[in-house]
Design an enzyme around this catalytic site. Structure first.
Site, PDB file in Angstrom:
ATOM      1  N   ASN A 152      13.579  32.548  23.302  1.00 11.85           N
ATOM      2  CA  ASN A 152      14.380  33.229  24.313  1.00 11.85           C
ATOM      3  C   ASN A 152      13.574  33.535  25.566  1.00 11.85           C
ATOM      4  O   ASN A 152      14.143  33.822  26.618  1.00 11.85           O
ATOM      5  CB  ASN A 152      14.951  34.533  23.750  1.00 11.85           C
ATOM      6  CG  ASN A 152      13.868  35.479  23.271  1.00 11.85           C
ATOM      7  OD1 ASN A 152      13.149  35.168  22.317  1.00 11.85           O
ATOM      8  ND2 ASN A 152      13.727  36.625  23.917  1.00 11.85           N
ATOM      9  N   CYS A 323       8.449  42.587  30.755  1.00  9.76           N
ATOM     10  CA  CYS A 323       9.016  43.870  30.341  1.00  9.76           C
ATOM     11  C   CYS A 323       8.325  44.374  29.084  1.00  9.76           C
ATOM     12  O   CYS A 323       7.911  45.523  28.999  1.00  9.76           O
ATOM     13  CB  CYS A 323      10.515  43.716  30.099  1.00  9.76           C
ATOM     14  SG  CYS A 323      11.341  45.236  29.611  1.00  9.76           S
TER      15      CYS A 323
END
Length: 385
Positions: A152, A323
């Site tokens: 992903n 992140c």
């Protein structure tokens, strides 16, 4: 620099808009098959028939497996597929790759609390599983192995045939997370695994629905309690309309047709950005990758800063491992770190992902704004140093 006239959505790896046909199917099911599929009367029978049809459609699109249970999404499918296999097969070990989605990592943490040992297998600089290390780890005894089929974060598609051969030779089981690959990548090699988790909203289906495809001889035990629905593996009243919507989306997403179309859009975006930002570094396997996903390291530009600036201009994108890296003080989180990237590079990662509704004109409009923003932010960051 002016805001783009029409908002451009380049974050299909996060979710895709629901297909109009899916919406029509779900509305019809809500009206005509509203019953509880567990009820022993005509309304329940009608709902149960819709569920059975949806299962056949999902199996048909996948082209393998023995049965399907519907879940709340790929996260739950991965939990049951990985931990449920360990419990059902009596394995006391789980092996996952170092670049798994958080849903698999969460399942692994739960397994550890249940007394099941968890090992993480490394990857190379392209995000491909280290097969020698995997073979060595499997020498310690049978295990439930969890692997993300297409990353992903960087899009790398794993060599499942080779992985499955090693896993099965050691008496182990292989679960694949298909969230980013189902409907986009040919499933020929993927069928060599034992269980597979898919998501509805990644392919234009509804949110809150997923499926676990199960091989013919796999023993599973539910890691959660509840009722008797879905062969006792997933409990609660069936989401009949959601299952029908997922099945419709699965039928509509033929990877033989869709894969090349997505690849053409992604290549267009990649080349348009690289033309004005020649030092951008694309990440992941350039040959074996999810066709819709474009990931990169933009030297000198923090990914979160770039994504926030693009959002102001009407362009939706996302960070890759930046992140996670910022949330982890040690800087060890994220696929890029596992692939050997420095913390500084990982923080400068960005991910774009296209869909079938991403028009060539949108890419042509967005690309100059993306590159202009990169150059502008480099000046800002440089001035702050």
């Amino acid at each position: 620099m002016s805001r783009i006239r029409t908002q451009v959505y380049l974050d299909h790896a996060a979710t895709s808009p629901m297909l109009a046909k899916v919406q029509d199917v779900m509305r019809a099911v809500e009206g005509e098959a509203f019953g509880n599929a567990s009820s022993a009367h005509w309304a329940g029978d009608r709902a149960l028939a819709v569920l059975d049809s949806a299962r056949r459609a999902v199996l048909g699109r996948f082209g393998g497996g023995d049965r399907v249970i519907f879940t709340s999404g790929a996260t739950e499918s991965n939990l049951i597929g990985l931990l449920g296999t360990a419990l059902g097969e009596g394995f006391d070990r789980i092996v996952v790759s170092a670049i798994e989605h958080e849903s698999v990592n969460a399942a692994a943490r739960l397994a550890e609390r249940l007394g099941i040992s968890v090992e993480r297998c490394g990857v190379d600089e392209l995000g491909r599983l280290d097969l020698e290390e995997l073979n060595w780890r499997l020498s310690g005894g049978p295990a439930a192995v969890g692997v993300v089929h297409a990353s992903n974060e960087v899009g790398t598609v794993q060599p499942v045939a080779q992985i499955a051969e090693l896993v099965h030779a050691r008496g182990s089981r292989l679960h694949l997370d298909l969230a980013q690959s189902f409907g986009k990548v040919a499933m020929t090699e993927a069928r060599a695994a034992d269980t597979w988790g898919i998501s509805g909203h990644k392919i234009g289906g509804p949110k809150g629905i997923g499926a676990l495809i199960i091989g013919s001889d796999v023993r599973l035990e539910s890691p959660i309690g509840g009722g008797s629905q879905e062969d006792g593996l997933r409990h609660g009243t069936h989401n009949v309309a959601g299952a029908a919507g997922l099945a419709c989306a699965a039928v509509e997403n033929d990877p033989v047709v869709i894969g090349p179309e997505l690849q053409a859009r992604a290549d267009h975006l990649r080349s348009a950005i690289a033309y004005d930002v020649p030092d951008i570094r694309w990440t992941g396997d350039p040959e074996n990758r999810a066709p819709h996903l474009v990931s990169a390291i933009v030297p000198g530009v923090p990914g979160e800063m770039l994504v926030a600036s693009l959002d102001v201009l009407g362009i939706a994108a996302s960070v890759g491992s930046a992140c996670a890296a910022r949330k982890d003080p040690s800087g060890k989180a994220g696929a890029l770190r596992a692939m050997g990237a420095s913390k500084a590079d990982a923080v400068c990662s960005v991910r774009f992902s296209v869909g079938l509704d991403t028009a060539s004109s949108e890419i042509s409009s967005a690309a100059p704004l993306i590159t202009e923003t990169i150059h502008r932010l480099r000046e800002v960051v440089s001035a702050q140093v």
